[in-house]
Structures are given as C-alpha cells and as structure tokens.
Design a protein around this motif. Structure first.
Motif, PDB file in Angstrom:
ATOM      1  N   PHE A  83       0.833  -1.206   0.000  1.00  0.00           N
ATOM      2  CA  PHE A  83       0.000   0.000   0.000  1.00  0.00           C
ATOM      3  C   PHE A  83       0.866   1.253   0.000  1.00  0.00           C
ATOM      4  O   PHE A  83       0.616   2.193  -0.760  1.00  0.00           O
ATOM      5  N   LEU A  84       1.888   1.290   0.849  1.00  0.00           N
ATOM      6  CA  LEU A  84       2.755   2.471   0.931  1.00  0.00           C
ATOM      7  C   LEU A  84       3.501   2.713  -0.375  1.00  0.00           C
ATOM      8  O   LEU A  84       3.645   3.857  -0.824  1.00  0.00           O
ATOM      9  N   ARG A  85       3.948   1.641  -1.001  1.00  0.00           N
ATOM     10  CA  ARG A  85       4.640   1.781  -2.293  1.00  0.00           C
ATOM     11  C   ARG A  85       3.705   2.348  -3.357  1.00  0.00           C
ATOM     12  O   ARG A  85       4.066   3.237  -4.113  1.00  0.00           O
ATOM     13  N   GLU A  86       2.500   1.800  -3.426  1.00  0.00           N
ATOM     14  CA  GLU A  86       1.541   2.256  -4.427  1.00  0.00           C
ATOM     15  C   GLU A  86       1.117   3.700  -4.174  1.00  0.00           C
ATOM     16  O   GLU A  86       0.964   4.490  -5.104  1.00  0.00           O
ATOM     17  N   ARG A  87       0.918   4.061  -2.893  1.00  0.00           N
ATOM     18  CA  ARG A  87       0.557   5.437  -2.555  1.00  0.00           C
ATOM     19  C   ARG A  87       1.664   6.401  -2.973  1.00  0.00           C
ATOM     20  O   ARG A  87       1.410   7.430  -3.589  1.00  0.00           O
ATOM     21  N   ASP A  88       2.899   6.048  -2.645  1.00  0.00           N
ATOM     22  CA  ASP A  88       4.026   6.908  -3.002  1.00  0.00           C
ATOM     23  C   ASP A  88       4.186   7.017  -4.514  1.00  0.00           C
ATOM     24  O   ASP A  88       4.499   8.084  -5.035  1.00  0.00           O
ATOM     25  N   GLN A  89       3.952   5.918  -5.227  1.00  0.00           N
ATOM     26  CA  GLN A  89       4.053   5.961  -6.682  1.00  0.00           C
ATOM     27  C   GLN A  89       2.970   6.859  -7.275  1.00  0.00           C
ATOM     28  O   GLN A  89       3.225   7.634  -8.188  1.00  0.00           O
ATOM     29  N   ALA A  90       1.747   6.769  -6.734  1.00  0.00           N
ATOM     30  CA  ALA A  90       0.655   7.611  -7.225  1.00  0.00           C
ATOM     31  C   ALA A  90       0.957   9.083  -6.957  1.00  0.00           C
ATOM     32  O   ALA A  90       0.718   9.943  -7.819  1.00  0.00           O
ATOM     33  N   MET A  91       1.506   9.382  -5.788  1.00  0.00           N
ATOM     34  CA  MET A  91       1.838  10.767  -5.476  1.00  0.00           C
ATOM     35  C   MET A  91       2.968  11.275  -6.370  1.00  0.00           C
ATOM     36  O   MET A  91       2.940  12.421  -6.837  1.00  0.00           O
ATOM     37  N   THR A  92       3.943  10.424  -6.644  1.00  0.00           N
ATOM     38  CA  THR A  92       5.033  10.806  -7.537  1.00  0.00           C
ATOM     39  C   THR A  92       4.501  11.057  -8.940  1.00  0.00           C
ATOM     40  O   THR A  92       4.884  12.037  -9.589  1.00  0.00           O
ATOM     41  N   ASP A  93       3.594  10.201  -9.415  1.00  0.00           N
ATOM     42  CA  ASP A  93       2.989  10.389 -10.736  1.00  0.00           C
ATOM     43  C   ASP A  93       2.245  11.721 -10.816  1.00  0.00           C
ATOM     44  O   ASP A  93       2.355  12.447 -11.810  1.00  0.00           O
ATOM     45  N   MET A  94       1.489  12.055  -9.765  1.00  0.00           N
ATOM     46  CA  MET A  94       0.756  13.316  -9.745  1.00  0.00           C
ATOM     47  C   MET A  94       1.719  14.503  -9.762  1.00  0.00           C
ATOM     48  O   MET A  94       1.484  15.491 -10.459  1.00  0.00           O
ATOM     49  N   GLN A  95       2.804  14.400  -9.005  1.00  0.00           N
ATOM     50  CA  GLN A  95       3.764  15.494  -8.962  1.00  0.00           C
ATOM     51  C   GLN A  95       4.510  15.632 -10.288  1.00  0.00           C
ATOM     52  O   GLN A  95       4.807  16.753 -10.715  1.00  0.00           O
ATOM     53  N   GLU A  96       4.792  14.523 -10.943  1.00  0.00           N
ATOM     54  CA  GLU A  96       5.443  14.599 -12.255  1.00  0.00           C
ATOM     55  C   GLU A  96       4.514  15.226 -13.288  1.00  0.00           C
ATOM     56  O   GLU A  96       4.953  15.980 -14.159  1.00  0.00           O
ATOM     57  N   GLU A  97       3.213  14.933 -13.188  1.00  0.00           N
ATOM     58  CA  GLU A  97       2.241  15.554 -14.085  1.00  0.00           C
ATOM     59  C   GLU A  97       2.162  17.059 -13.822  1.00  0.00           C
ATOM     60  O   GLU A  97       2.103  17.860 -14.762  1.00  0.00           O
ATOM     61  N   MET A  98       2.188  17.449 -12.558  1.00  0.00           N
ATOM     62  CA  MET A  98       2.181  18.867 -12.198  1.00  0.00           C
ATOM     63  C   MET A  98       3.430  19.557 -12.738  1.00  0.00           C
ATOM     64  O   MET A  98       3.358  20.657 -13.289  1.00  0.00           O
ATOM     65  N   LEU A  99       4.569  18.894 -12.603  1.00  0.00           N
ATOM     66  CA  LEU A  99       5.828  19.450 -13.098  1.00  0.00           C
ATOM     67  C   LEU A  99       5.767  19.653 -14.611  1.00  0.00           C
ATOM     68  O   LEU A  99       6.204  20.687 -15.129  1.00  0.00           O
ATOM     69  N   SER A 100       5.188  18.715 -15.310  1.00  0.00           N
ATOM     70  CA  SER A 100       5.024  18.826 -16.756  1.00  0.00           C
ATOM     71  C   SER A 100       4.130  20.017 -17.108  1.00  0.00           C
ATOM     72  O   SER A 100       4.438  20.794 -18.022  1.00  0.00           O
ATOM     73  N   ASP A 101       3.010  20.173 -16.379  1.00  0.00           N
ATOM     74  CA  ASP A 101       2.106  21.297 -16.622  1.00  0.00           C
ATOM     75  C   ASP A 101       2.801  22.633 -16.370  1.00  0.00           C
ATOM     76  O   ASP A 101       2.612  23.591 -17.120  1.00  0.00           O
ATOM     77  N   VAL A 102       3.611  22.706 -15.317  1.00  0.00           N
ATOM     78  CA  VAL A 102       4.334  23.934 -14.994  1.00  0.00           C
ATOM     79  C   VAL A 102       5.338  24.245 -16.100  1.00  0.00           C
ATOM     80  O   VAL A 102       5.470  25.399 -16.531  1.00  0.00           O
ATOM     81  N   ASP A 103       6.039  23.221 -16.585  1.00  0.00           N
ATOM     82  CA  ASP A 103       7.012  23.433 -17.667  1.00  0.00           C
ATOM     83  C   ASP A 103       6.329  23.953 -18.939  1.00  0.00           C
ATOM     84  O   ASP A 103       6.855  24.837 -19.618  1.00  0.00           O
ATOM     85  N   VAL A 104       5.159  23.413 -19.243  1.00  0.00           N
ATOM     86  CA  VAL A 104       4.420  23.858 -20.430  1.00  0.00           C
ATOM     87  C   VAL A 104       3.971  25.314 -20.242  1.00  0.00           C
ATOM     88  O   VAL A 104       4.049  26.119 -21.177  1.00  0.00           O
ATOM     89  N   ALA A 105       3.543  25.673 -19.036  1.00  0.00           N
ATOM     90  CA  ALA A 105       3.124  27.049 -18.769  1.00  0.00           C
ATOM     91  C   ALA A 105       4.314  28.005 -18.872  1.00  0.00           C
ATOM     92  O   ALA A 105       4.185  29.115 -19.417  1.00  0.00           O
ATOM     93  N   LEU A 106       5.470  27.589 -18.371  1.00  0.00           N
ATOM     94  CA  LEU A 106       6.669  28.431 -18.479  1.00  0.00           C
ATOM     95  C   LEU A 106       7.073  28.614 -19.943  1.00  0.00           C
ATOM     96  O   LEU A 106       7.506  29.701 -20.354  1.00  0.00           O
ATOM     97  N   LYS A 107       6.905  27.570 -20.734  1.00  0.00           N
ATOM     98  CA  LYS A 107       7.196  27.659 -22.172  1.00  0.00           C
ATOM     99  C   LYS A 107       6.234  28.632 -22.849  1.00  0.00           C
ATOM    100  O   LYS A 107       6.633  29.410 -23.725  1.00  0.00           O
ATOM    101  N   ALA A 108       4.966  28.622 -22.401  1.00  0.00           N
ATOM    102  CA  ALA A 108       3.975  29.548 -22.953  1.00  0.00           C
ATOM    103  C   ALA A 108       4.343  30.991 -22.604  1.00  0.00           C
ATOM    104  O   ALA A 108       4.126  31.894 -23.422  1.00  0.00           O
TER     105      ALA A 108
END
Length: 173
Positions: free
Chosen positions: A52-77
C-alpha cells in the motif's frame, strides 16, 4: 490581456512551484528494502502495508510529475508570449482562474469540455450502478421475495463449521 508585471508574477509563482515539486519528487524516492532475506515469518498484513505504501508513493510521484510537466508547459507559454490565452479557443483565460491555477492553459469552458471528454464529469454516476438492483433491501431479499446474489451462492454451501453455530450443534445433522 495580462500586463508584464502580472506575467512576471505568474512566472515567479510557477518557478517556485517547479522547485518545490522537483524537491518533493527527489525526497519521495524511498528505498523499501525491509532488510530481511525472507518474508516467511512476517505477517501477511505487513506485506500488504508495504505494498500500500509503495503504491501510494508511486501515485503521489505520478501526480507530482504531471504537475511538473504542466508547470514546464506554462513556463514555455510565457517564453512564447502565449501565456494567459486559451490553447483551444484563443480567448483570454480569466485572471481569477490563473490566480488559482497558474499552470493552466485552458479557459474554464474548454477545461470543462476536456473533463467531460475524459469522463470526469462530477455529476455522472459510477457505471456499476447501472447493474445494481435498488430494490434489494438490507435483509438480502428484494421486494418480490427473491434473495440477493450472495444468498444464492450461499445455498451451495459455505465454510461454516459447527463451532460457528450459536449452540455449537450443526442443525443439518
């Protein structure tokens, strides 16, 4: 149209968010080695907790990586001079929306349309409800007196033992 000062403010916020998110991703990388060669003497619940802890941490990492991608796209804009303009319809994105979600590239109307297309409509009901029978009551019997699926399967047998009976005697004997 956003002023240079507003764009600079949003750029500063986006850069802070990017730094914070990158730090969170780096800090989240945890080694889950339990240090044991065998899990033979471990309780199965311990393995479940670890999974459970591994899956939770992986899901949180995935969400943060998606946020990082969105921020990078906004900075590019911002660099391209298209920040604050909806990438779908070309209208200006409301300043209130950018203030809440500075990494967004969609106006509220197009964001709603995208959510609906992805099936994330907050007013929709789960697909499982289409096959559930709402007439089944808490007794396990529906309005017509038929039993629910669990009771029907139980008619074929179960794992009850005499010790599970109230008086310890199996009534089928």
């Amino acid at each position: 149209m956003l002023s240079e000062k507003q764009i600079e403010t949003f750029k500063t916020r986006l850069l802070k968010e990017k730094n914070k998110t990158e730090t969170n991703i780096e800090n989240r990388e945890v080694d889950y080695d339990t240090g044991e060669l065998s899990s033979y003497d471990n309780h199965p619940g311990d393995s479940g907790d670890e999974l459970f802890l591994r899956e939770r941490d992986q899901a949180m990492t995935d969400m943060q990586e998606e946020m990082l991608s969105d921020v990078d796209v906004a900075l590019k804009a911002i660099e391209d001079g298209t920040y604050g303009i909806c990438k779908v319809c070309g209208k200006e994105i409301e300043i209130e929306r950018l203030d809440i979600i500075p990494e967004t590239l969609l106006c509220i109307e197009d964001a709603k349309k995208e959510e609906e297309q992805l099936g994330n409509d907050p007013t929709s009901r789960p697909s499982e409800e289409a096959v559930l029978d709402p007439s089944v009551t808490a007794t396990g019997k529906d309005i017509d007196g038929a039993t629910d699926g669990f009771s029907k399967v139980g008619e074929f047998g179960n794992s009850d033992t005499p010790s599970d009976k109230e008086d310890g005697i199996d009534p089928t004997r």
